[in-house]
Design an enzyme around this catalytic site. Structure first.
Site, PDB file in Angstrom:
ATOM      1  N   THR A  54       0.830  -1.133  -0.031  1.00  8.31           N
ATOM      2  CA  THR A  54      -0.040  -0.043  -0.177  1.00  8.31           C
ATOM      3  C   THR A  54       0.688   1.164  -0.013  1.00  8.31           C
ATOM      4  O   THR A  54       0.768   2.290  -0.746  1.00  8.31           O
ATOM      5  CB  THR A  54      -0.996  -0.013   1.210  1.00  8.31           C
ATOM      6  OG1 THR A  54      -1.697  -1.366   1.007  1.00  8.31           O
ATOM      7  CG2 THR A  54      -1.825   1.203   1.039  1.00  8.31           C
ATOM      8  N   LYS A  81       9.633   9.103  21.272  1.00  6.04           N
ATOM      9  CA  LYS A  81       9.674   9.983  22.339  1.00  6.04           C
ATOM     10  C   LYS A  81       8.420  10.338  22.865  1.00  6.04           C
ATOM     11  O   LYS A  81       8.312  11.123  23.746  1.00  6.04           O
ATOM     12  CB  LYS A  81      10.510  11.165  21.839  1.00  6.04           C
ATOM     13  CG  LYS A  81      11.762  10.932  21.261  1.00  6.04           C
ATOM     14  CD  LYS A  81      12.392  12.320  20.686  1.00  6.04           C
ATOM     15  CE  LYS A  81      13.773  11.832  19.953  1.00  6.04           C
ATOM     16  NZ  LYS A  81      14.176  13.254  19.303  1.00  6.04           N
ATOM     17  N   ARG A 103      -2.567   5.495   7.313  1.00  4.43           N
ATOM     18  CA  ARG A 103      -2.660   4.014   7.704  1.00  4.43           C
ATOM     19  C   ARG A 103      -2.418   3.955   9.197  1.00  4.43           C
ATOM     20  O   ARG A 103      -1.359   4.528   9.618  1.00  4.43           O
ATOM     21  CB  ARG A 103      -1.578   2.988   6.872  1.00  4.43           C
ATOM     22  CG  ARG A 103      -1.862   1.558   7.662  1.00  4.43           C
ATOM     23  CD  ARG A 103      -1.131   0.666   6.758  1.00  4.43           C
ATOM     24  NE  ARG A 103      -1.804   0.059   5.563  1.00  4.43           N
ATOM     25  CZ  ARG A 103      -1.737  -0.968   5.061  1.00  4.43           C
ATOM     26  NH1 ARG A 103      -0.987  -1.843   5.546  1.00  4.43           N
ATOM     27  NH2 ARG A 103      -2.456  -1.221   4.173  1.00  4.43           N
TER      28      ARG A 103
END
Lengths: 304, 180
Positions: A54, A81, A103
């Protein structure tokens, strides 16, 4: 503005996007498979989940339209972080993309990115929920082969419950007039399947000589798909597209798979690479479909 | 609005353009005709048919879709793709672009860009049925069916049998459609 779900997209709209994608199949076949349509535009790619086809497909599509891409993946980024999705979206958004491709493992994440940034968003898969460009490329592949989607008998086989592909593709194909059937162990069917425009059965063998398209799905181990049946061997026996089962399919029946494939589990390698397989066609069509969707999102409005 | 070119005139214009193409190029060897969809494609086919009569053979004919090469994609609705079909490698050949109306020159600018995706032609020539003026780019046609001076408020409507059911050219009072 945004392509977040295939749900509610009318058949005429799906057909329009497929027609556009068909045009891009020709563009991709040229000696120089690149057009300047989106020159100067930038696509921000937020890929919070691992992805090969994708992500590369969207990148290839963006570049074939002469757009630039900025790709984000969480490993090696400020996510380690503790940066939140919202802060990342706003940070990348400040660098001037015209559109986001998102996504994410959580259902709804692309909606939130659209809300936070005010930019168009294409959902490239959110949790087990939606994957609209996959649905479009599946429809395109089937339409190219059979000349239509309307009236075809399509079976989607395997881990339906955890599959955004099953949800999106079943909706799109049903909207386009196909009769869609889910074939899966009961434990791998969605809880709310009664409300869907599909029939369901657990009997692959009983359904096999009545199909135009067999769409095989992977068991999504990472979402718990492998925990609900006794053994892989039993699953293969009842729900795998083995050579023996494939030999019983009508001659014209074609096989699709969204990838990645677990060869020898849901699909036999000989079937995956055999003459019935449209798998590589799906991947190729993915680029054309994503070109169509990117162009559709970014044409008709001045850059803001 | 009355016709400014009727079916007979249109046929004569096509014949004349075909003769001029053959004369300018000393025959048709190494030529390829690329019509710009939609109406440029049937016009290119007709020119090729006349060339067949004159020369005994016809050049390859294709279609060159320029919609992805326009410079105004972001300000217009999503374009429809007509699809290109370029039957031969254009590298080293003389490409004759064929369109119905030459107006601002933007379509031809896009076509010059698009043709490069298919190779590097030795030369590119332009044949149009109607040149209506108002150029915005330094582009001129090599072969013109009819020069038709118009005001910017007018629109030139070309009908061809293959697309519209009849052959004619009319001048109408303005519409939104931008011709190239």
């Amino acid at each position: 503005m945004s392509l977040l779900t295939i749900e509610g997209l009318p058949a005429a709209e799906i057909s329009r996007l497929l027609d556009l994608a068909d045009g891009f199949v020709e563009v991709l076949d040229r000696p120089v498979p690149k057009v300047p349509a989106l020159q100067g535009r930038t696509i921000g790619m937020l890929f919070y989940e691992v992805s090969t086809r994708t992500r590369m497909s969207f990148e290839r599509a963006a570049k074939a339209l002469s757009a630039d891409t900025m790709t984000f993946s969480p490993s090696g980024s400020s996510v380690s972080k503790g940066e939140s999705l919202k802060d990342t979206a706003l940070t990348v958004g400040s660098m001037g993309p015209d559109l986001f491709v998102v996504r994410h493992a959580s259902t709804g994440a692309p909606w939130r990115v659209a809300e936070w940034t005010g930019l168009p968003v294409i959902n490239a898969g959110d949790g087990a929920h939606q994957h609209p460009t996959q649905a479009l490329l599946d429809c395109l592949t089937v339409r190219q082969h059979f000349g239509k989607v309307d009236g075809l008998r399509v079976a989607i086989v395997g881990d339906i419950r955890h599959s955004r592909v099953a949800r999106s593709t079943a909706q799109a194909m049903a909207t386009m007039g196909a009769s869609v059937r889910f074939i899966a162990p009961r434990t791998l069917l969605p809880f709310d399947v009664e409300g869907w425009p599909v029939e369901t059965t657990c009997d692959f063998d009983g359904a096999i000589d009545d199909l135009d398209v067999v769409y095989m799905l992977r068991i999504q181990q990472e979402r718990g798909g492998g925990d609900v049946f006794p053994s892989i061997g039993e699953y293969v026996n009842r729900f795998g597209l083995t050579r023996r089962r494939a030999d019983r399919l009508p001659e014209h029946t074609m096989v699709l798979h969204p990838g990645p494939m677990n060869r020898g589990v849901e699909i036999d390698p000989a079937v995956a690479d055999g003459p019935r397989s449209l798998v590589t066609k799906q991947v190729a069509n993915g680029v054309a479909v994503r070109m169509a969707v990117l162009l559709d999102q970014l044409s008709g409005s001045e850059k803001t | 609005m009355p016709e400014v070119i009727n079916a007979d005139d249109l046929g004569r214009a096509i014949r004349r353009i075909a003769h001029e193409i053959a004369e300018r190029n000393h025959g048709i060897e190494n030529l390829v005709l690329l019509g710009i969809p939609r109406r440029g494609v049937p016009l290119a086919n007709r020119i090729a048919m006349v060339l067949e009569e004159i020369e005994g053979t016809s050049p390859p004919v294709g279609a060159l879709d320029i919609s992805m090469h326009r410079d105004d994609i972001s300000s217009r609705p999503t374009p429809k793709l007509h699809g290109s079909s370029v039957p031969v490698d254009v590298t080293g050949r003389t490409v004759v672009l064929v369109d119905d109306v030459l107006y601002t020159g933007r379509t031809i600018r896009a076509a010059l860009d698009a043709v490069n995706a298919f190779g590097r032609p030795a030369a590119v020539q332009l044949a149009v049925l109607v040149d209506r003026g108002h150029r915005q780019f330094p582009i001129r046609a090599d072969f013109v069916g009819k020069n038709l001076p118009t005001s910017g408020a007018e629109q030139v409507v070309v009908d061809v049998e293959e697309v519209d059911g009849s052959d004619s050219v009319r001048v109408e009072v303005s519409s939104q459609e931008v011709q190239g």
